[in-house]
Design an enzyme around this catalytic site. Structure first.
Site, PDB file in Angstrom:
ATOM      1  N   ASP A  13      -8.094  16.701 -11.803  1.00  0.00           N
ATOM      2  CA  ASP A  13      -9.113  15.988 -12.593  1.00  0.00           C
ATOM      3  C   ASP A  13     -10.501  16.145 -12.005  1.00  0.00           C
ATOM      4  O   ASP A  13     -11.435  16.560 -12.694  1.00  0.00           O
ATOM      5  CB  ASP A  13      -8.805  14.480 -12.642  1.00  0.00           C
ATOM      6  CG  ASP A  13      -7.669  14.140 -13.597  1.00  0.00           C
ATOM      7  OD1 ASP A  13      -7.352  14.977 -14.461  1.00  0.00           O
ATOM      8  OD2 ASP A  13      -7.103  13.037 -13.457  1.00  0.00           O
ATOM      9  N   ARG A  92     -11.844   0.764  -3.946  1.00  0.00           N
ATOM     10  CA  ARG A  92     -12.914   1.155  -4.879  1.00  0.00           C
ATOM     11  C   ARG A  92     -14.300   0.654  -4.510  1.00  0.00           C
ATOM     12  O   ARG A  92     -15.261   1.416  -4.567  1.00  0.00           O
ATOM     13  CB  ARG A  92     -12.550   0.765  -6.307  1.00  0.00           C
ATOM     14  CG  ARG A  92     -11.201   1.298  -6.775  1.00  0.00           C
ATOM     15  CD  ARG A  92     -11.038   2.768  -6.501  1.00  0.00           C
ATOM     16  NE  ARG A  92      -9.752   3.287  -6.949  1.00  0.00           N
ATOM     17  CZ  ARG A  92      -9.295   4.493  -6.652  1.00  0.00           C
ATOM     18  NH1 ARG A  92     -10.006   5.306  -5.904  1.00  0.00           N
ATOM     19  NH2 ARG A  92      -8.119   4.889  -7.091  1.00  0.00           N
ATOM     20  N   ASP A 121      -9.880   1.206 -12.417  1.00  0.00           N
ATOM     21  CA  ASP A 121     -10.717   1.814 -11.386  1.00  0.00           C
ATOM     22  C   ASP A 121     -12.115   2.180 -11.871  1.00  0.00           C
ATOM     23  O   ASP A 121     -13.088   2.057 -11.140  1.00  0.00           O
ATOM     24  CB  ASP A 121     -10.001   3.024 -10.778  1.00  0.00           C
ATOM     25  CG  ASP A 121      -8.810   2.597  -9.918  1.00  0.00           C
ATOM     26  OD1 ASP A 121      -8.899   1.510  -9.322  1.00  0.00           O
ATOM     27  OD2 ASP A 121      -7.811   3.328  -9.869  1.00  0.00           O
ATOM     28  N   SER A 173       1.560   9.469 -11.412  1.00  0.00           N
ATOM     29  CA  SER A 173       0.196   9.366 -10.929  1.00  0.00           C
ATOM     30  C   SER A 173       0.229   8.420  -9.726  1.00  0.00           C
ATOM     31  O   SER A 173       0.767   7.316  -9.815  1.00  0.00           O
ATOM     32  CB  SER A 173      -0.686   8.791 -12.039  1.00  0.00           C
ATOM     33  OG  SER A 173      -1.845   8.253 -11.471  1.00  0.00           O
TER      34      SER A 173
HETATM   35  N1  ARG Z   1      -2.742  -0.627 -11.175  1.00  0.00           N
HETATM   36  C1  ARG Z   1      -3.265  -0.523  -9.862  1.00  0.00           C
HETATM   37  C2  ARG Z   1      -4.667  -1.080  -9.813  1.00  0.00           C
HETATM   38  O1  ARG Z   1      -5.294  -1.178 -10.813  1.00  0.00           O
HETATM   39  C3  ARG Z   1      -3.176   0.853  -9.279  1.00  0.00           C
HETATM   40  C4  ARG Z   1      -3.816   1.963 -10.030  1.00  0.00           C
HETATM   41  C5  ARG Z   1      -3.782   3.153  -9.163  1.00  0.00           C
HETATM   42  N2  ARG Z   1      -3.680   4.407  -9.749  1.00  0.00           N
HETATM   43  C6  ARG Z   1      -2.577   5.167  -9.813  1.00  0.00           C
HETATM   44  N3  ARG Z   1      -2.746   6.438  -9.953  1.00  0.00           N
HETATM   45  N4  ARG Z   1      -1.380   4.701  -9.742  1.00  0.00           N
HETATM   46  O2  ARG Z   1      -5.141  -1.427  -8.753  1.00  0.00           O
END
Ligand code: ARG
Length: 389
Positions: A13, A92, A121, A173
């Site tokens: 990505d 983040r 995110d 992912s």
């Molecule tokens: N749902 C979690 C959050 O919003 C993790 C998201 C992370 N991304 C992933 N590729 N699993 O903090």
């Protein structure tokens, strides 16, 4: 020429983001924060250069991540929807700080990221960037370009001579840092489907764990873990070791359906061995040293704190105010907690502190009882007075 700082992971990505941003007329500088995702940063830099970036920054932030983001959240006892220790969410705001710092240094007016348009995110990064410098504009290529599928991205990458790893990409992912690993997509999108064993990397299958328990002791100083099994060590070493020890005992697997900020429910699997041990241990120590009113009120604060972290509101005044409250509560959260790990379970089996409020002479049912039971009847009479018929 317009300059953009792109948050870069080295994956497909964000590599496509580099090319796409260049096509939009930007000079692209990449920024990668090392939060313990365990990748080869020399290779990542080379890949960024091969994609045609003018500069590739990598910042080592593991210590800062733990001390300034993870530990304050642990001290708050904040855990999202009573299950998720927030590993991804906590990374983040720190990445946003790094992006803004580099943007200032490079005189760039734009920041870009590779988050999708339906996750949390994107919100966390953009809200933090705006809170730190509202003049900086953010770009989210994945919300704008018309590459609909992974196959289209691969085609686009190949057309622009971006190297795509030959290994068949896993259907999941994932996101990894020192505080935990997040896994979604593939068969996990069916919330009734048991997670296949292959998704786990930090935790052993509890069925295959040793047949005897492993004990760990954690020493906290004002709510911060400072010793593991009696040995003082830095934050990064302590968390890394505890991840290994607890992960080997199958501790730290979390399967949840969570409420995303953008209004959808998603099924996520987390692995957070050290985080699970430390949350439980920290709570046990608080139970020993906090007075009842503080302990109970702190749970309300913890709930709110977890929502602020999850919802991208790290850089806000409410979050700073809650930190001040937590700070006061942690003054006496010093002591040692003994945890017993066994085939995926983690329980506290002992705790001690110089600030313990536990008084054996009041609690005991044996010789030496100092509790004035005769005072109880008057207390009960008045306590129940409003409810007398
Ligand atoms: N749902 C979690 C959050 O919003 C993790 C998201 C992370 N991304 C992933 N590729 N699993 O903090």
């Amino acid at each position: 020429m317009k300059k953009v700082i792109l948050a870069y992971s080295g994956g497909l990505d964000t590599s496509c983001c580099v090319v796409w941003l260049k096509e939009q007329g930007f000079k692209v500088i990449t920024y990668t924060a090392d939060l313990g995702q365990g990748i080869n940063f020399a290779q990542l830099k080379k890949k960024a250069k091969d994609c045609g970036v003018s500069k590739a920054y990598v910042q080592g932030l593991k210590d800062k991540f733990l001390k300034h983001f993870v530990f304050p959240t642990l001290r708050a006892g904040a855990i999202y929807e009573a299950k998720y220790p927030l590993a991804t969410a906590l990374g983040r705001p720190l990445i946003a700080e790094g992006l803004v710092e580099i943007a200032h240094k490079e005189g760039a007016g734009y920041i870009a990221h590779g988050c999708t348009g339906k996750g949390n995110d994107q919100v966390r990064i953009e809200v933090s960037v705006a809170a730190l410098d509202k003049k900086i504009k953010t770009i989210a290529p994945l919300r704008e370009w018309d590459l609909k599928t992974r196959e289209e991205e691969i085609k686009y990458a190949k057309k622009h001579q971006i190297q795509v790893s030959a290994t068949k990409k896993s259907p999941y992912s994932t996101d990894l840092n020192l505080w935990g690993r997040s896994i979604e997509c593939g068969v996990l999108e069916n919330p009734y489907h048991e997670p296949p064993e292959e998704i786990y990397e930090l935790t052993e299958n509890p069925l295959k764990c040793p047949n005897k328990a492993t004990y760990v002791t954690i020493e906290f100083a004002e709510g911060v873990p400072v010793k593991l099994n009696g040995k003082a060590q830095g934050a990064v070493a302590l968390i890394s070791k505890l991840n290994k020890i607890a992960g080997a005992c199958g501790v730290g697997r979390i399967d949840m359906v969570e409420n995303r900020l953008v209004g959808i429910k998603s099924r996520e699997i987390y692995e957070a061995p050290a985080a699970i041990v430390l949350y439980l241990a920290h709570r046990e120590l608080e139970d020993l040293v906090l007075d009842r009113e503080t302990a109970q009120f702190k749970r309300i604060v913890a709930e709110k704190y977890s929502q602020l972290v999850y919802n991208g509101l790290w850089h806000t005044s409410l979050k700073s105010a809650l930190d001040k409250f937590v700070q006061v509560t942690q003054k006496n959260v010093t002591g040692v907690v003994k945890m017993k790990l066994y085939k995926g379970s983690c329980v506290c089996v002992g705790r001690k502190s110089p600030f313990s409020l536990y008084k054996k002479e009041l609690a005991t049912y044996e010789k030496g009882d100092k509790f004035d039971a005769s005072a109880a009847s008057g207390f009960i009479k008045i306590w129940g007075l409003p409810y007398n018929s």
